[in-house]
Design a protein around this motif. Structure first.
Motif, short mmCIF file in Angstrom:
data_model
loop_
_atom_site.label_atom_id
_atom_site.label_comp_id
_atom_site.label_asym_id
_atom_site.label_seq_id
_atom_site.Cartn_x
_atom_site.Cartn_y
_atom_site.Cartn_z
N SER A 234 0.85 -1.19 0.00
CA SER A 234 0.00 0.00 0.00
C SER A 234 0.88 1.23 0.00
N MET A 235 0.33 2.34 -0.47
CA MET A 235 1.09 3.58 -0.57
C MET A 235 1.31 4.20 0.81
N ILE A 236 2.53 4.72 1.01
CA ILE A 236 2.86 5.51 2.20
C ILE A 236 2.74 6.99 1.87
N SER A 237 3.31 7.36 0.69
CA SER A 237 3.28 8.76 0.28
C SER A 237 3.24 8.83 -1.25
N GLY A 312 -4.76 -9.81 -6.73
CA GLY A 312 -5.88 -9.06 -6.18
C GLY A 312 -5.52 -7.73 -5.56
N CYS A 313 -4.39 -7.12 -5.94
CA CYS A 313 -4.00 -5.83 -5.36
C CYS A 313 -4.95 -4.73 -5.86
N THR A 314 -5.29 -3.82 -4.96
CA THR A 314 -6.25 -2.77 -5.30
C THR A 314 -5.55 -1.52 -5.80
N GLN A 315 -6.28 -0.76 -6.58
CA GLN A 315 -5.78 0.50 -7.14
C GLN A 315 -5.97 1.62 -6.12
N GLU A 316 -4.99 2.53 -6.04
CA GLU A 316 -5.08 3.66 -5.13
C GLU A 316 -5.02 4.96 -5.93
N THR A 317 -5.43 6.08 -5.31
CA THR A 317 -5.50 7.35 -6.02
C THR A 317 -4.88 8.48 -5.20
N PHE A 318 -4.45 9.51 -5.90
CA PHE A 318 -4.06 10.77 -5.27
C PHE A 318 -4.28 11.88 -6.29
N SER A 319 -4.33 13.13 -5.81
CA SER A 319 -4.64 14.27 -6.68
C SER A 319 -3.64 15.38 -6.47
N THR A 320 -3.27 16.05 -7.57
CA THR A 320 -2.32 17.15 -7.50
C THR A 320 -3.04 18.49 -7.46
N LEU A 321 -2.39 19.50 -6.86
CA LEU A 321 -2.96 20.84 -6.81
C LEU A 321 -1.82 21.83 -6.56
N VAL A 322 -1.68 22.83 -7.43
CA VAL A 322 -0.62 23.83 -7.23
C VAL A 322 -1.15 25.25 -7.29
N GLY A 323 -2.45 25.42 -7.29
CA GLY A 323 -2.98 26.77 -7.24
C GLY A 323 -3.34 27.39 -8.57
N CYS A 324 -3.26 26.63 -9.66
CA CYS A 324 -3.60 27.19 -10.97
C CYS A 324 -5.08 27.06 -11.30
#
Length: 589
Positions: A234-237, A312-324
């Motif tokens: 699993s993702m840590i960061s 059977g590993c699951t997909q994880e997500t994250f989102s970027t944001l820099v103020g634009c």
């Protein structure tokens, strides 16, 4: 389209308290439009159970969350599936038949509450026949060295509402798993490991209320020696679901004790690997440079060892944001994006041997960059101004950016696009093929090189056409013009009417009906002059059959009162200037 507000992700950039209060007040009366269903349209009936659902793209919306249910706002079929920026979705196992389906689309934002749109609906058709067999099974047919703990999966069969699975060690065997109903799923994980170094036969039979698929063939694979698969990580960061992720983060995941490596894929939708595809790492972290801002990314990590990869590993997500952006503007009630809007074209054509191929940016921005892409996708900076000199074909990247100052920090909001550069040149006419048909001419123009050319007849200034063919044109001399569309030059050729192309019929029919009963030279319409003094007609062996002179009906197809058979015959015409013209024609009865 109406909408409801979802405050589960109240991610607002740093702002004064009064702005936040105003922002939330305006949210309730926002004019943000929700997308309409494209296919099936809202209210459609008799929709196939394997239909793909698509909807309109909404400008400024970075992502969509989809729910499907049998009641308004329901999610009993699909519960809040994040599809990224995709505007279509195909349910993996299809839809129930003869059912009113409600689709709820949620507009996903990074820096404001999500917008939950009102449900739209359609009704599926009733099933009319048994399903077909599944087209693909994993492990693949005839695969070998398959781990004994493998999971078994298959493609959905259209109109199937469930599947029977049988597992054995012979073609019709079921000693490992007697025919079992696994319902409407597309995978099965055996409760015990399969026997080692053994041929395993898998039979999948889709079914629905009408009946089961017929003549479904078994798939066979061979297991490997006993081994232990690694477990999933699993993702840590960034952690799963994290937002406001920097554009160049270090991706880090938990180590798996018996894993020798990790296969990592990243995409901008759950179904793509367009950022990173099956990259292999022998460590538990990696630096990623320049993620796109304001996007949701989907990451899958599969640990592996000599026994195979984790199952059977699951997909994880994250989102970027820099103020634009996109930001919600309380004054206009619209979404505001700080990135420059690009109007630069997808293709650019430069002229061969032209030293003035200066390309200029078409957009307003604080700065620009131009990159050359090589065959491996590596970028080389070629200009940092609004202009660039290009003299090579290939792929380039055009980037325009604005410099933003906010909250004591300065950053760039950039937009970029890839464009193709082509080299063109003044066309060179290789040939103008001329054919005659019913006293009219047809031209076909060929050039020595292929290019983006256009063509005109008798007028350098046009009109021009894309086709290199002119049909049904007058029997006279003409000038053809070929022009490069990019302005690299124009060329012309004078096409003189050749006597050999005009006046000699291709065939005649001496059957006594009074139509085309004689073969004779026909003077051109535009001149009306008969410049032929005599014509000699021969058979295929070269024997002289007849002699034809002007001002007569011509040859009747007879010799010594005897009608000659259908065949090809040859002629030799002598013009008044002693020019000899040869050719052939057909006698048809």
């Amino acid at each position: 389209m109406k909408k409801k507000w979802d405050y589960r992700i109240p991610q607002i950039l740093a702002a004064p308290i009064f702005f936040i209060v105003l922002l939330f007040a305006v949210f309730k009366t926002s004019a943000q439009e929700c997308p309409a269903l494209v296919s099936p349209a809202d209210g459609t009936t008799l929709v196939p159970v394997d239909a793909t659902i698509s909807w309109e793209a909404v400008t400024g919306v970075p992502g969509y969350i989809i729910s499907l249910g049998t009641t308004e706002g329901g999610n009993d079929i699909l519960n809040e599936r994040n599809v990224g920026s995709a505007t279509s979705f195909t349910p993996a196992t299809g839809l129930p038949e003869s059912t009113e389906i409600f689709i709820t689309i949620t507009l996903f934002f990074f820096n404001q509450p999500n917008i939950v749109c009102d449900s739209q609906r359609f009704t599926t058709a009733a099933l009319s026949e048994v399903p077909n067999c599944s087209t693909s099974i994993s492990p693949a047919n005839n695969a070998f060295e398959i781990n004994t703990a493998t999971n078994i999966s298959w493609n959905a069969a259209p109109s199937a509402t469930g599947y029977f699975i049988t597992i054995g060690t012979t073609q019709s065997g079921d000693e490992i798993l007697v025919r079992t109903d696994v319902a409407n799923t597309l995978s099965y994980n055996p409760t015990t490991e399969l026997p080692t170094e053994t041929d395993i036969y898998i039979t999948i039979i889709p079914y629905n209320r009408i009946g089961s698929a017929v003549n479904c063939s078994s798939s066979v694979f061979t297991t490997a020696a006993a081994a232990v698969l690694p477990i999933c990580t699993s993702m840590i960061s960034p952690f799963n679901g994290e937002t406001n992720v920097p554009l160049s983060p270090t991706l880090e995941w938990n180590a798996v004790p018996n894993a020798t490596g990790y296969r990592v894929s990243i995409g901008t939708s759950p179904f793509e690997k367009n950022i990173l595809e099956d990259a292999v790492f022998y460590r538990t972290s990696t630096l990623i440079i320049d993620f796109e801002p304001n996007r949701t990314f989907f990451i899958s990590i599969y640990p592996f060892n000599e026994a195979g990869e984790a199952i059977g590993c699951t997909q994880e997500t994250f989102s970027t944001l820099v103020g634009c952006g996109p930001y919600f503007d309380p004054l206009s009630g619209e979404l505001l994006v700080l990135n420059p809007v690009l109007t630069f074209p997808d293709t650019i054509t430069i002229c061969l041997n032209n030293e003035l191929d200066l390309i200029t940016a078409t957009d307003e921005a604080d700065g620009f960059r131009w990159y050359k892409l090589d065959d491996r996708g590596n970028e080389t900076l070629v200009s940092s101004s609004s202009e660039v000199m290009l003299d090579e074909e290939g792929l380039y990247i055009y980037e325009a950016y604005d410099i933003i100052e906010e909250s004591d920090r300065i950053f760039e909001c950039a937009s970029s696009k890839t464009f193709q550069v082509f080299i063109s040149e003044t066309p060179v006419i290789e040939n103008v093929a001329v054919k005659i048909s019913s006293n009219l001419l047809n031209y076909e123009i060929t050039t020595t090189t292929n290019g983006n050319f256009e063509y005109s007849l008798d007028n350098e200034y046009g009109p021009y056409q894309n086709s290199n063919r002119f049909t049904d044109i007058a029997l006279q001399n003409h000038i053809v013009y070929v022009r490069d569309k990019a302005g690299c030059g124009i060329t012309e050729r004078f096409v003189e009417l050749d006597l050999t192309m005009n006046g000699f019929p291709k065939f005649f029919t001496p059957n006594g009906d009074g139509i085309n009963d004689f073969w004779q030279f026909i003077p051109p319409v535009e001149t009306g002059e008969n410049n032929i003094s005599v014509i000699f007609i021969f058979d295929k062996f070269g024997a002289l059959l007849a002699q034809v002179v002007p001002n007569t009906n011509g040859w009747s197809g007879n010799v010594n009162g005897k009608a000659l058979p259908e065949s090809n015959y040859w002629f030799k015409a002598i013009a008044t200037n002693n020019k000899i013209i040869k050719g052939h024609f057909s006698l048809k009865r």
